[in-house]
Design a protein around this motif. Sequence first.
Motif, PDB file in Angstrom:
ATOM      1  N   SER A   1       0.823  -1.199   0.000  1.00 45.07           N
ATOM      2  CA  SER A   1       0.000   0.000   0.000  1.00 45.07           C
ATOM      3  C   SER A   1       0.861   1.254   0.000  1.00 45.07           C
ATOM      4  O   SER A   1       0.595   2.214  -0.729  1.00 45.07           O
ATOM      5  CB  SER A   1      -0.924  -0.013   1.224  1.00 45.07           C
ATOM      6  OG  SER A   1      -1.629   1.196   1.307  1.00 45.07           O
ATOM      7  N   GLU A   2       1.894   1.254   0.807  1.00 40.80           N
ATOM      8  CA  GLU A   2       2.802   2.402   0.865  1.00 40.80           C
ATOM      9  C   GLU A   2       3.602   2.536  -0.427  1.00 40.80           C
ATOM     10  O   GLU A   2       3.868   3.650  -0.890  1.00 40.80           O
ATOM     11  CB  GLU A   2       3.742   2.268   2.064  1.00 40.80           C
ATOM     12  CG  GLU A   2       4.403   3.572   2.431  1.00 40.80           C
ATOM     13  CD  GLU A   2       5.149   3.472   3.748  1.00 40.80           C
ATOM     14  OE1 GLU A   2       6.363   3.749   3.725  1.00 40.80           O
ATOM     15  OE2 GLU A   2       4.523   3.124   4.757  1.00 40.80           O
TER      16      GLU A   2
ATOM     17  N   ARG B   1       2.380   6.846  -6.602  1.00 41.46           N
ATOM     18  CA  ARG B   1       1.283   7.727  -7.014  1.00 41.46           C
ATOM     19  C   ARG B   1       1.616   9.194  -6.719  1.00 41.46           C
ATOM     20  O   ARG B   1       1.418  10.071  -7.568  1.00 41.46           O
ATOM     21  CB  ARG B   1       0.002   7.324  -6.292  1.00 41.46           C
ATOM     22  CG  ARG B   1      -1.219   8.132  -6.674  1.00 41.46           C
ATOM     23  CD  ARG B   1      -2.460   7.672  -5.900  1.00 41.46           C
ATOM     24  NE  ARG B   1      -2.274   7.667  -4.467  1.00 41.46           N
ATOM     25  CZ  ARG B   1      -2.355   8.754  -3.684  1.00 41.46           C
ATOM     26  NH1 ARG B   1      -2.609   9.933  -4.206  1.00 41.46           N
ATOM     27  NH2 ARG B   1      -2.185   8.662  -2.385  1.00 41.46           N
ATOM     28  N   LEU B   2       2.139   9.468  -5.530  1.00 39.00           N
ATOM     29  CA  LEU B   2       2.486  10.841  -5.167  1.00 39.00           C
ATOM     30  C   LEU B   2       3.607  11.387  -6.044  1.00 39.00           C
ATOM     31  O   LEU B   2       3.590  12.559  -6.453  1.00 39.00           O
ATOM     32  CB  LEU B   2       2.878  10.918  -3.694  1.00 39.00           C
ATOM     33  CG  LEU B   2       1.733  10.688  -2.701  1.00 39.00           C
ATOM     34  CD1 LEU B   2       2.273  10.599  -1.286  1.00 39.00           C
ATOM     35  CD2 LEU B   2       0.678  11.766  -2.823  1.00 39.00           C
TER      36      LEU B   2
ATOM     37  N   ARG C   1       2.109  12.136  -9.409  1.00 36.68           N
ATOM     38  CA  ARG C   1       1.265  13.328  -9.294  1.00 36.68           C
ATOM     39  C   ARG C   1       2.111  14.596  -9.312  1.00 36.68           C
ATOM     40  O   ARG C   1       1.785  15.569  -9.989  1.00 36.68           O
ATOM     41  CB  ARG C   1       0.466  13.274  -7.989  1.00 36.68           C
ATOM     42  CG  ARG C   1      -0.442  14.490  -7.796  1.00 36.68           C
ATOM     43  CD  ARG C   1      -0.735  14.786  -6.360  1.00 36.68           C
ATOM     44  NE  ARG C   1       0.489  15.109  -5.641  1.00 36.68           N
ATOM     45  CZ  ARG C   1       0.559  15.181  -4.323  1.00 36.68           C
ATOM     46  NH1 ARG C   1      -0.494  14.919  -3.582  1.00 36.68           N
ATOM     47  NH2 ARG C   1       1.691  15.497  -3.729  1.00 36.68           N
TER      48      ARG C   1
ATOM     49  N   ASP D   1       1.284   4.227  -2.784  1.00 37.35           N
ATOM     50  CA  ASP D   1       1.120   5.638  -2.434  1.00 37.35           C
ATOM     51  C   ASP D   1       2.339   6.467  -2.821  1.00 37.35           C
ATOM     52  O   ASP D   1       2.198   7.576  -3.347  1.00 37.35           O
ATOM     53  CB  ASP D   1       0.849   5.796  -0.936  1.00 37.35           C
ATOM     54  CG  ASP D   1      -0.539   5.323  -0.538  1.00 37.35           C
ATOM     55  OD1 ASP D   1      -1.408   5.184  -1.427  1.00 37.35           O
ATOM     56  OD2 ASP D   1      -0.749   5.080   0.663  1.00 37.35           O
ATOM     57  N   GLU D   2       3.538   5.959  -2.553  1.00 36.83           N
ATOM     58  CA  GLU D   2       4.764   6.696  -2.899  1.00 36.83           C
ATOM     59  C   GLU D   2       4.869   6.900  -4.408  1.00 36.83           C
ATOM     60  O   GLU D   2       5.202   7.990  -4.878  1.00 36.83           O
ATOM     61  CB  GLU D   2       6.003   5.964  -2.380  1.00 36.83           C
ATOM     62  CG  GLU D   2       6.187   6.021  -0.882  1.00 36.83           C
ATOM     63  CD  GLU D   2       6.555   7.400  -0.363  1.00 36.83           C
ATOM     64  OE1 GLU D   2       7.049   8.242  -1.135  1.00 36.83           O
ATOM     65  OE2 GLU D   2       6.320   7.649   0.830  1.00 36.83           O
TER      66      GLU D   2
END
Length: 76
Positions: free
Chosen positions: A48-49, A55-56, A59, A52-53
Amino acid sequence: MAVFIYRTDEVNAGDRILFLHESGVRSAMIAAVADRWDATVRTFDDESELFDEARLFLRDVMRKETTGKLAFPPED
């Protein structure tokens, strides 16, 4: 470990290169990534992390491209 690489001669190439590695994993290669290449280095603890990393990071690249802080399309 996950590596996202975009090959370019662009001055801000490090803004487009992400090296992710699992927390607790150590090696001379991982330690040298930021020194040898213009890259962003981040760690993650679980899947999950990791997501997220990544994806960020993506972005932020897209935001920089939209505002003109990074060339789009990337310069070759």
